[in-house]
Write a protein that holds these residues in place. Sequence first.
Motif, PDB file in Angstrom:
ATOM      1  N   ALA A  10       0.839  -1.201   0.000  1.00 49.19           N
ATOM      2  CA  ALA A  10       0.000   0.000   0.000  1.00 49.19           C
ATOM      3  C   ALA A  10       0.875   1.252   0.000  1.00 49.19           C
ATOM      4  O   ALA A  10       0.627   2.209  -0.735  1.00 49.19           O
ATOM      5  CB  ALA A  10      -0.934  -0.018   1.201  1.00 49.19           C
ATOM      6  N   GLU A  57       3.021  -1.317 -12.246  1.00 47.65           N
ATOM      7  CA  GLU A  57       2.617  -2.097 -13.432  1.00 47.65           C
ATOM      8  C   GLU A  57       3.842  -2.246 -14.335  1.00 47.65           C
ATOM      9  O   GLU A  57       4.540  -1.273 -14.596  1.00 47.65           O
ATOM     10  CB  GLU A  57       1.482  -1.358 -14.156  1.00 47.65           C
ATOM     11  CG  GLU A  57       0.668  -2.195 -15.143  1.00 47.65           C
ATOM     12  CD  GLU A  57       1.449  -2.747 -16.322  1.00 47.65           C
ATOM     13  OE1 GLU A  57       1.427  -3.972 -16.518  1.00 47.65           O
ATOM     14  OE2 GLU A  57       2.091  -1.963 -17.027  1.00 47.65           O
ATOM     15  N   GLY A  58       4.096  -3.473 -14.792  1.00 52.44           N
ATOM     16  CA  GLY A  58       5.283  -3.671 -15.623  1.00 52.44           C
ATOM     17  C   GLY A  58       5.126  -4.807 -16.614  1.00 52.44           C
ATOM     18  O   GLY A  58       4.078  -5.467 -16.669  1.00 52.44           O
ATOM     19  N   GLU A 139       4.778 -11.595  -7.577  1.00 50.62           N
ATOM     20  CA  GLU A 139       3.365 -11.778  -7.929  1.00 50.62           C
ATOM     21  C   GLU A 139       3.064 -13.251  -8.217  1.00 50.62           C
ATOM     22  O   GLU A 139       1.991 -13.755  -7.866  1.00 50.62           O
ATOM     23  CB  GLU A 139       3.003 -10.907  -9.130  1.00 50.62           C
ATOM     24  CG  GLU A 139       2.887  -9.432  -8.762  1.00 50.62           C
ATOM     25  CD  GLU A 139       3.090  -8.496  -9.950  1.00 50.62           C
ATOM     26  OE1 GLU A 139       3.083  -8.963 -11.112  1.00 50.62           O
ATOM     27  OE2 GLU A 139       3.276  -7.289  -9.710  1.00 50.62           O
ATOM     28  N   PHE A 142       2.627 -14.783  -4.994  1.00 48.06           N
ATOM     29  CA  PHE A 142       1.307 -14.487  -4.413  1.00 48.06           C
ATOM     30  C   PHE A 142       0.311 -15.578  -4.808  1.00 48.06           C
ATOM     31  O   PHE A 142      -0.529 -15.995  -4.027  1.00 48.06           O
ATOM     32  CB  PHE A 142       0.745 -13.151  -4.936  1.00 48.06           C
ATOM     33  CG  PHE A 142       1.396 -11.918  -4.385  1.00 48.06           C
ATOM     34  CD1 PHE A 142       2.356 -11.988  -3.390  1.00 48.06           C
ATOM     35  CD2 PHE A 142       1.044 -10.671  -4.866  1.00 48.06           C
ATOM     36  CE1 PHE A 142       2.951 -10.844  -2.896  1.00 48.06           C
ATOM     37  CE2 PHE A 142       1.631  -9.513  -4.375  1.00 48.06           C
ATOM     38  CZ  PHE A 142       2.588  -9.597  -3.388  1.00 48.06           C
ATOM     39  N   PHE A 164      -9.136 -15.469 -11.156  1.00 54.71           N
ATOM     40  CA  PHE A 164      -8.655 -14.611 -12.248  1.00 54.71           C
ATOM     41  C   PHE A 164      -9.774 -14.202 -13.196  1.00 54.71           C
ATOM     42  O   PHE A 164      -9.880 -13.042 -13.572  1.00 54.71           O
ATOM     43  CB  PHE A 164      -7.556 -15.331 -13.050  1.00 54.71           C
ATOM     44  CG  PHE A 164      -6.165 -14.955 -12.609  1.00 54.71           C
ATOM     45  CD1 PHE A 164      -5.632 -13.711 -12.914  1.00 54.71           C
ATOM     46  CD2 PHE A 164      -5.389 -15.829 -11.880  1.00 54.71           C
ATOM     47  CE1 PHE A 164      -4.356 -13.346 -12.509  1.00 54.71           C
ATOM     48  CE2 PHE A 164      -4.110 -15.486 -11.466  1.00 54.71           C
ATOM     49  CZ  PHE A 164      -3.588 -14.239 -11.782  1.00 54.71           C
TER      50      PHE A 164
END
Length: 223
Positions: A10, A57-58, A139, A142, A164
Amino acid sequence: MDRDLAGFLAGFSMMARGNAFLNRLSIGSVSPQIPVLPGAIDGHAPPGGIAKHGRFEGDVSMTRQDFNNGDDVHFQIDLFDEFLTAIAKYGDDDPVTGPKSIVNMKTMQEFKYQRFQEAQAQDRTVSFHASRIASSYNEAAFILTFFANGTTGTLSKQALTSIFQNQTFAPNWFRRSSPGTFGLIVDTAAEVLSPHPIQPGANVRGFYKLDPPSNAVRTSLAI
Ligand code: HEM
């Protein structure tokens, strides 16, 4: 997620893409409600929100296209199909959800590497510097650690698809019984990366150019 990990995410997103002065962050793209930072310290445009490419974001996401190649924000069914194919190839069997239905470490190791190879081949400007390698493999961790059903400790392709594709938890899905820590995520990410290590770099005119060694590495080599 435990408090430290959730707080880091956050906090990082607020600093990278929000207006910390007003304590406001868009969880989508640019928003008229989030004004330019005082003194325009981050440029004269409003902060982009977490969907804006370049900091959080990538490239080389699992279910989103690279920025240069298409839609880098929304779920892409063709990429998810690649994920399902990897499960069908490498996944574990389960008496309830069926043969080759469990997303295991091997599935993630191979799928992540495949996504990198595709990005290298298809995206003339793919950017995969050290920080993005870390976040994109975190990610992946995760998924293995937080999307698994807390009751069984396993993640079925049915539960993965529900999260998803439908953005809902599968029936009888429960969260993990203990908070997942930073350490757990970093260790899991390292294991996902381990069979196919990737050198940080970026495509320049279609060729993957490795990053120079960092100052820290150079200093330690000099010593
Ligand atoms: C404050 C908390 C969070 C923030 C700000 C955040 C933000 C983001 C952003 C910006 C991305 C896109 C990165 C990209 O380009 O791939 C992303 C991806 C992702 N996030 Fe989060 N996230 C947070 C919490 C979580 C949690 C709690 C989970 C899991 C339970 C999670 C799971 C994922 C996954 C799996 C992806 C990768 C999607 C893909 O590559 O297809 N995130 N997150």
